[in-house]
Design an enzyme around this catalytic site. Structure first.
Site, PDB file in Angstrom:
ATOM      1  N   LYS A 192      22.234  -4.233 -45.905  1.00  0.00           N
ATOM      2  CA  LYS A 192      23.036  -4.330 -44.484  1.00  0.00           C
ATOM      3  C   LYS A 192      24.261  -3.323 -44.795  1.00  0.00           C
ATOM      4  O   LYS A 192      24.561  -3.012 -45.907  1.00  0.00           O
ATOM      5  CB  LYS A 192      23.514  -5.755 -44.023  1.00  0.00           C
ATOM      6  CG  LYS A 192      22.399  -6.540 -43.603  1.00  0.00           C
ATOM      7  CD  LYS A 192      21.798  -6.183 -42.537  1.00  0.00           C
ATOM      8  CE  LYS A 192      20.198  -6.498 -42.032  1.00  0.00           C
ATOM      9  NZ  LYS A 192      19.706  -7.779 -42.186  1.00  0.00           N
TER      10      LYS A 192
HETATM   11  C1  LIG Z   1      18.779  -8.662 -41.907  1.00  0.00           C
HETATM   12  C2  LIG Z   1      18.365  -9.435 -40.650  1.00  0.00           C
HETATM   13  C3  LIG Z   1      18.368 -10.888 -40.574  1.00  0.00           C
HETATM   14  C4  LIG Z   1      18.596 -11.580 -41.666  1.00  0.00           C
HETATM   15  O1  LIG Z   1      19.636 -11.730 -42.675  1.00  0.00           O
HETATM   16  P1  LIG Z   1      19.371 -12.689 -43.830  1.00  0.00           P
HETATM   17  O2  LIG Z   1      20.842 -12.603 -44.276  1.00  0.00           O
HETATM   18  O3  LIG Z   1      18.710 -11.738 -44.941  1.00  0.00           O
HETATM   19  O4  LIG Z   1      19.024 -13.955 -43.577  1.00  0.00           O
HETATM   20  C5  LIG Z   1      18.186 -11.480 -39.257  1.00  0.00           C
HETATM   21  N1  LIG Z   1      18.104 -10.693 -38.087  1.00  0.00           N
HETATM   22  C6  LIG Z   1      18.355  -9.446 -38.150  1.00  0.00           C
HETATM   23  C7  LIG Z   1      18.193  -8.649 -36.786  1.00  0.00           C
HETATM   24  C8  LIG Z   1      18.502  -8.760 -39.444  1.00  0.00           C
HETATM   25  O5  LIG Z   1      18.419  -7.362 -39.322  1.00  0.00           O
END
Ligand SMILES: *Cc1c(COP(=O)(O)O)cnc(C)c1O
Length: 592
Positions: A192
């Protein structure tokens, strides 16, 4: 700091990658040293406060993932079996999984063809008497149009939980995402925009909801009785250590956002004229953070999505498909959402990590244009001398050298001869290498067992099979092997490499190692066109230091080291932030 790059060491241009510098390293080291007992949550509190301030929401806490935060929010709201929750088809599975964890049913809604996020103008048709919540997902940093959602929530008494996972810093009509519903979840997973390794955040303006969510996150402890639990709860907690990295990230959040936007604008400049490609959009009164710069291949384009992805990979460009419609997975029944079943299936996320530089985007776009038969467009000017040409030239030259087993480079008092795979089956070569390495064990930056087998493994794995390492025997006039030296860690974007494995094993031929190194430097500069040559050496290796100084190399950096023993092998590791520690030796970086 040594930036990762598409040099030969990892020459695929990667899709994601965070913005890490010494601030993260310092905070994490400090947390590791001091963040215990009374200080066990110092970084966590700072990180949480800064994050909530930034988004503009009153209550919340950091979690171990966005998935966990979504689950806690739904649970705290009392959503469970028999309830329905609207989620977009196009998202990461986590959005739907969190709904399923509670026993509720996700109802998949179609997305907008141009923005790829939940089409909020069409939501009413999915609403039933069982609908309890809507989870808008601000996919790839694009905010969902909120007005229809606010109206529906009002009209039907629905809970709005934003899945803002990939949208830290996205703005919708003056408000940040995460501040557009009743609660929100973010992710700091490693790909992210903001990372803590793994991590997430639950935000809400509803203090009661926060308290309930925390209660569930703390295994439902009875607030009145120590270690007495009154229901089955969960534990989605994050550590102070991770929060230390998160704090460093949030302190430069606007820089992170600016870079994401910069990367997208480089793509836009170079691909924006291609009609049959659709790129991310930015709607009026919004700020898209372009977590993933993406393209959707128009119907006119003959390639399938996966075919296009593999064509890019052949050209050393990593990319990812957009999300499959979630209802197409075997756990669910296919829903009738034509846009989500079509558009993302032609969609590709391009390299968008923080470290991507303009010349790389230029290279990527040149190849996309080439694959689509579109000429080079704005990429043209930097093509011939650009990154692409340079990279290919160096790769090719190393490959040519490595496949030329007779390669011998003349020195005044001997020669450099390529170390080839033949040495693996040549006992006397392996013996020589093992003997030299054993005698010089303490002078090498990383230690390994210097048995014959260990030497063989090293030679095979770390030298011969490594595309960015080349090793030569240094031979005297009678072709007797005296030592070895090589080149390593080519960084093609910054045009440097390291002199590597400079080791003298036998006596005789004074001055030959210096000559060998000079020759290698000449190769780097003249044949490969590299600008800078580095090497690393221990501060107490007097003989080597003299040699490097004679070559004109200068110390530019020193890292304090501490010795650790592991499996009978001693290693030297860098000491960070520990002012009272006794430093036994340094690791010096030299530069020509
Ligand atoms: C990355 C992501 C998640 C999940 O995040 P985690 O921290 O891995 O649980 C959920 N929704 C979207 C749209 C994402 O891009």
């Amino acid at each position: 700091m040594n930036k990762s790059s598409p040099g030969l060491t990892n020459n695929l241009i990667l899709t994601a990658g965070p913005f890490i510098d010494y601030r993260e390293v310092d905070y994490a080291a400090d947390a590791a040293l001091h963040g215990w007992n009374h200080h066990h949550s110092d970084y966590l509190r700072k990180f949480e406060n800064l994050f909530m301030d930034y988004i503009g929401v009153e209550h919340g806490f950091a979690t171990s993932s966005c998935t966990g935060a979504l689950h806690l929010a739904l649970k705290a709201k009392g959503i469970g079996a028999g309830d329905e929750v609207l989620v977009p088809e196009t998202t990461w599975i986590a959005t739907a999984a969190a709904v399923v964890y509670t026993g509720a049913t996700p109802v998949f809604c179609d997305v907008e063809a141009d923005s790829w996020v939940m089409d909020s103008s069409q939501l009413e048709k999915y609403i039933t008497s069982k609908t309890k919540a809507i989870i808008p997902v601000h996919l790839y940093g694009q905010p969902v149009v909120m007005e229809p959602i606010w109206e529906l929530a009002e009209k039907h008494g629905l809970f709005i939980l934003e899945d803002a996972a990939p949208s830290i810093g996205t703005i919708y009509k003056g408000r940040k995402t995460g501040n557009l519903g009743h609660a929100a979840a973010f992710s700091f997973q490693g790909a992210k925009a903001v990372v803590t390794g793994e991590g997430g955040f639950l935000l809400t303006d509803d203090e009661d909801l926060k308290k309930k969510a925390w209660f569930y996150n703390d295994h439902c402890r009875d607030p009145e009785r120590t270690l007495f639990n009154i229901d089955i709860g969960y534990k989605y907690k994050i550590s102070n250590l991770q929060a230390a990295i998160g704090l460093a990230q949030m302190e430069k959040i606007e820089q992170i956002v600016a870079q994401k936007r910069q990367i997208f604008s480089w793509y836009q400049e170079r691909l924006g004229d291609i009609e049959e490609l659709a790129l991310n959009i930015e709607k009026p009164e919004t700020r898209n953070i372009y977590w993933m710069s993406s393209i959707v291949l128009g119907d006119q384009i003959k390639y399938g999505r996966d075919e296009f992805i593999s064509k890019l990979k052949e050209r050393m460009i990593d990319s990812r498909p957009m999300f499959h419609p979630i209802s197409s997975f075997p756990m669910f029944d296919n829903a009738d959402n034509p846009v989500a079943y079509k558009v993302p299936m032609r969609g590709i996320n391009l390299p968008s990590g923080h470290e991507r530089r303009e010349e790389e985007i230029d290279y990527i776009c040149a190849h996309i244009r080439d694959l689509l038969g579109h000429g080079l467009g704005k990429c043209a000017s930097s093509q011939p001398q650009g990154y692409l040409a340079f990279r290919d030239k160096v790769l090719q030259q190393i490959q040519d050298w490595k496949t030329n087993s007779d390669l011998a480079i003349k020195l005044k008092s001997g020669s450099l001869r390529l170390v080839t795979a033949e040495s693996l089956n040549n006992d006397s070569d392996i013996e020589l290498l093992a003997k030299w390495r054993e005698a010089n064990q303490d002078a090498f930056p990383s230690q390994f067992k210097v048995t014959q087998q260990g030497t063989k493994t090293w030679l095979e794995n770390s030298v011969l099979n490594s595309p960015d390492r080349i090793l030569f025997w240094v031979c005297d006039q009678d072709n007797k092997k005296i030592g070895h030296a090589g080149l390593f860690r080519f960084d093609l974007s910054q045009k440097f490499c390291e002199l590597d494995n400079i080791l003298r094993g036998e006596s005789g031929s004074p001055g030959i190692m210096q000559e060998a190194c000079s020759k290698l430097i000449e190769l780097c500069q003249q044949e490969l066109g590299l600008a800078d040559i580095y090497l690393r050496v221990f501060s107490d290796n007097q003989r080597a230091l003299e040699l490097y100084q004679k070559l004109g190399m200068k110390e530019i950096q020193r890292a304090p080291l501490r010795k650790v023993e592991e499996d009978g092998v001693s290693k030297w590791i860098e000491v960070i932030k520990s002012p009272y520690e006794k430093i036994e030796r340094y690791f010096l970086t030299y530069k020509l």
